[in-house]
Scaffold this motif. Structure first.
Motif, mmCIF file in Angstrom:
data_model
loop_
_atom_site.group_PDB
_atom_site.id
_atom_site.type_symbol
_atom_site.label_atom_id
_atom_site.label_comp_id
_atom_site.label_asym_id
_atom_site.label_seq_id
_atom_site.Cartn_x
_atom_site.Cartn_y
_atom_site.Cartn_z
ATOM 1 N N SER A 37 11.933 21.893 1.378
ATOM 2 C CA SER A 37 11.193 20.936 0.555
ATOM 3 C C SER A 37 12.097 20.273 -0.472
ATOM 4 O O SER A 37 12.037 19.058 -0.686
ATOM 5 C CB SER A 37 10.027 21.621 -0.155
ATOM 6 N N GLU A 38 12.955 21.079 -1.110
ATOM 7 C CA GLU A 38 13.889 20.535 -2.100
ATOM 8 C C GLU A 38 14.889 19.582 -1.447
ATOM 9 O O GLU A 38 15.200 18.518 -2.000
ATOM 10 C CB GLU A 38 14.620 21.673 -2.808
ATOM 11 N N ALA A 39 15.388 19.949 -0.272
ATOM 12 C CA ALA A 39 16.348 19.090 0.424
ATOM 13 C C ALA A 39 15.692 17.788 0.865
ATOM 14 O O ALA A 39 16.307 16.717 0.795
ATOM 15 C CB ALA A 39 16.929 19.817 1.630
ATOM 16 N N LEU A 40 14.448 17.859 1.305
ATOM 17 C CA LEU A 40 13.736 16.650 1.723
ATOM 18 C C LEU A 40 13.501 15.705 0.546
ATOM 19 O O LEU A 40 13.529 14.492 0.707
ATOM 20 C CB LEU A 40 12.398 17.010 2.376
ATOM 21 N N GLU A 41 13.267 16.252 -0.637
ATOM 22 C CA GLU A 41 13.064 15.409 -1.817
ATOM 23 C C GLU A 41 14.328 14.607 -2.134
ATOM 24 O O GLU A 41 14.254 13.461 -2.536
ATOM 25 C CB GLU A 41 12.650 16.268 -3.013
ATOM 26 N N LEU A 65 7.475 24.462 9.910
ATOM 27 C CA LEU A 65 8.347 23.829 8.922
ATOM 28 C C LEU A 65 7.711 22.549 8.391
ATOM 29 O O LEU A 65 7.725 22.293 7.188
ATOM 30 C CB LEU A 65 9.721 23.522 9.528
ATOM 31 N N ALA A 66 7.171 21.734 9.286
ATOM 32 C CA ALA A 66 6.562 20.471 8.866
ATOM 33 C C ALA A 66 5.360 20.717 7.958
ATOM 34 O O ALA A 66 5.237 20.091 6.902
ATOM 35 C CB ALA A 66 6.162 19.654 10.091
ATOM 36 N N GLN A 67 4.495 21.638 8.343
ATOM 37 C CA GLN A 67 3.319 21.941 7.523
ATOM 38 C C GLN A 67 3.704 22.563 6.195
ATOM 39 O O GLN A 67 3.205 22.167 5.146
ATOM 40 C CB GLN A 67 2.374 22.885 8.266
ATOM 41 N N GLY A 68 4.599 23.531 6.237
ATOM 42 C CA GLY A 68 4.989 24.251 5.027
ATOM 43 C C GLY A 68 5.696 23.373 4.012
ATOM 44 O O GLY A 68 5.549 23.560 2.811
ATOM 45 N N ALA A 69 6.471 22.396 4.498
ATOM 46 C CA ALA A 69 7.212 21.517 3.593
ATOM 47 C C ALA A 69 6.450 20.227 3.317
ATOM 48 O O ALA A 69 6.905 19.394 2.534
ATOM 49 C CB ALA A 69 8.577 21.194 4.194
ATOM 50 N N GLY A 70 5.312 20.028 3.958
ATOM 51 C CA GLY A 70 4.550 18.798 3.773
ATOM 52 C C GLY A 70 5.274 17.592 4.341
ATOM 53 O O GLY A 70 5.185 16.494 3.800
ATOM 54 N N ILE A 80 17.281 21.519 17.998
ATOM 55 C CA ILE A 80 17.342 20.725 16.771
ATOM 56 C C ILE A 80 15.960 20.179 16.412
ATOM 57 O O ILE A 80 15.261 19.629 17.252
ATOM 58 C CB ILE A 80 18.331 19.543 16.928
ATOM 59 N N ILE A 81 15.587 20.326 15.137
ATOM 60 C CA ILE A 81 14.333 19.792 14.609
ATOM 61 C C ILE A 81 14.690 18.748 13.559
ATOM 62 O O ILE A 81 15.532 18.991 12.693
ATOM 63 C CB ILE A 81 13.496 20.907 13.962
ATOM 64 N N VAL A 82 14.062 17.583 13.629
ATOM 65 C CA VAL A 82 14.281 16.523 12.646
ATOM 66 C C VAL A 82 12.999 16.356 11.836
ATOM 67 O O VAL A 82 11.916 16.168 12.407
ATOM 68 C CB VAL A 82 14.662 15.184 13.322
ATOM 69 N N LEU A 83 13.127 16.441 10.506
ATOM 70 C CA LEU A 83 11.990 16.319 9.596
ATOM 71 C C LEU A 83 12.199 15.157 8.632
ATOM 72 O O LEU A 83 13.321 14.890 8.200
ATOM 73 C CB LEU A 83 11.811 17.604 8.784
ATOM 74 N N TYR A 84 11.089 14.492 8.279
ATOM 75 C CA TYR A 84 11.133 13.381 7.321
ATOM 76 C C TYR A 84 10.016 13.551 6.304
ATOM 77 O O TYR A 84 8.888 13.911 6.649
ATOM 78 C CB TYR A 84 10.948 12.039 8.031
#
Length: 97
Positions: A37-41, A65-70, A80-84
């Protein structure tokens, strides 16, 4: 919710990135979710690697990961997982309409 065009754009940006997190035999936990979450911010777009010793299914890990990090799940390809997630303070990525 991301459109197909937006996901393609994000995949093109993520192509040259290196993964910054790894999910191992410990699986998804609160500590990992907080760091993601911090890295995504700060970065908005990140890659996560699922190691071979992770006992959970890769697609389930991606959903957790997507749900937990919003965040939005952009892609799961191989290990590999890509999140935005759009940043509130450090917005740099302009998504196509």
């Amino acid at each position: 919710m991301l459109t197909g065009k937006q996901k393609r754009y994000l995949r093109s940006l993520a192509h040259h990135m290196n993964p910054i997190f790894q999910v191992g035999k410990g699986g998804v936990n609160d500590h990992l979710l907080r760091h993601i979450s911090e890295a995504l911010e700060v970065r908005e777009l990140i890659k996560v690697t699922v190691l071979n010793n992770c006992m959970e299914d890769r697609s389930e890990v991606a959903e957790q990961l997507a749900q937990g990090a919003g965040a939005e799940l952009v892609q799961v390809i191989g290990k590999i997982i890509v999140l935005y997630k759009e940043s509130r303070e450090h917005k740099t990525i302009e998504l196509p309409v």
